[in-house]
Design a protein around this motif. Structure first.
Motif, short mmCIF file in Angstrom:
data_model
loop_
_atom_site.label_atom_id
_atom_site.label_comp_id
_atom_site.label_asym_id
_atom_site.label_seq_id
_atom_site.Cartn_x
_atom_site.Cartn_y
_atom_site.Cartn_z
N LEU A 3 -1.49 -11.56 -15.78
CA LEU A 3 -1.50 -12.88 -16.39
C LEU A 3 -1.61 -12.75 -17.90
O LEU A 3 -2.48 -12.04 -18.41
CB LEU A 3 -2.70 -13.68 -15.85
N ARG A 4 -0.71 -13.42 -18.60
CA ARG A 4 -0.78 -13.49 -20.06
C ARG A 4 -0.74 -14.95 -20.44
O ARG A 4 0.11 -15.70 -19.96
CB ARG A 4 0.37 -12.76 -20.71
N ILE A 5 -1.64 -15.36 -21.31
CA ILE A 5 -1.72 -16.74 -21.74
C ILE A 5 -1.29 -16.81 -23.20
O ILE A 5 -1.94 -16.21 -24.07
CB ILE A 5 -3.16 -17.30 -21.57
N ASP A 6 -0.20 -17.51 -23.45
CA ASP A 6 0.27 -17.74 -24.82
C ASP A 6 -0.33 -19.05 -25.30
O ASP A 6 -0.08 -20.09 -24.71
CB ASP A 6 1.79 -17.82 -24.86
N PHE A 7 -1.11 -19.02 -26.37
CA PHE A 7 -1.75 -20.23 -26.86
C PHE A 7 -1.28 -20.62 -28.24
O PHE A 7 -1.65 -21.66 -28.75
CB PHE A 7 -3.28 -20.11 -26.82
N ALA A 8 -0.46 -19.83 -28.85
CA ALA A 8 0.12 -20.13 -30.15
C ALA A 8 1.41 -19.32 -30.26
O ALA A 8 1.61 -18.37 -29.50
CB ALA A 8 -0.85 -19.75 -31.26
N PRO A 9 2.29 -19.69 -31.18
CA PRO A 9 3.53 -18.91 -31.31
C PRO A 9 3.28 -17.42 -31.55
O PRO A 9 4.06 -16.58 -31.14
CB PRO A 9 4.23 -19.55 -32.51
N THR A 10 2.19 -17.11 -32.19
CA THR A 10 1.91 -15.70 -32.49
C THR A 10 0.68 -15.17 -31.78
O THR A 10 0.28 -14.04 -32.02
CB THR A 10 1.70 -15.51 -34.00
#
Length: 139
Positions: A3-10
């Motif tokens: 699981l990877r959580i992207d919370f901002a473009p970077t």
């Protein structure tokens, strides 16, 4: 499942960064945590710096070495991030297991159907062709 959580473009949080935070918590040292995870100190520092810059609060504080030695320590926010990630990871793993795990009966019937649909081999496999040699005229 990973699981990877992207919370901002970077910015993102995934198993690698969480493992690094857990190793820092256990060892109290960024360099020791990097050694335990088999990564370079530079890579570990980059991951920690990414987290500290991308999130609203720092996840760890590092002190520079000296007579007492340096170290790294998780902040309260860093420990909360680990707990939240692990909770979401468990929920996602349960949901994936429920969604993608087929009952044993369905798996067995699917195997027999796929076996029945396979075509039998009607002719033997072709032998490998030999390279052709060209006849040349002698002069």
């Amino acid at each position: 499942m990973r699981l990877r959580i992207d919370f901002a473009p970077t910015g993102s949080v995934g198993p690698g960064k969480i493992a690094l935070l857990e190793a820092i918590e256990g060892s109290g040292s960024l360099s020791q945590a990097a050694r335990e995870l088999g990564m370079s100190y530079r890579r570990a520092w980059g991951l920690l710096d990414d987290l500290n810059r991308a999130l609203r609060e720092p996840v760890a504080s590092a002190s520079v070495g000296g007579s007492g030695g340096g170290g790294a320590k998780l902040t309260r926010f860093g420990r909360e991030l680990i707990a939240a990630y692990r909770e979401v990871e468990k929920i996602a793993a349960r949901a994936a297991a429920q969604r993608f795990a087929a009952p044993a009966v369905a798996r067995a019937s699917a195997r027999s159907v796929s076996a029945a649909l396979r075509r039998p081999l009607t002719r033997p496999l072709a032998k490998p062709r030999r390279a052709r040699t060209r006849a040349t005229k002698r002069r």
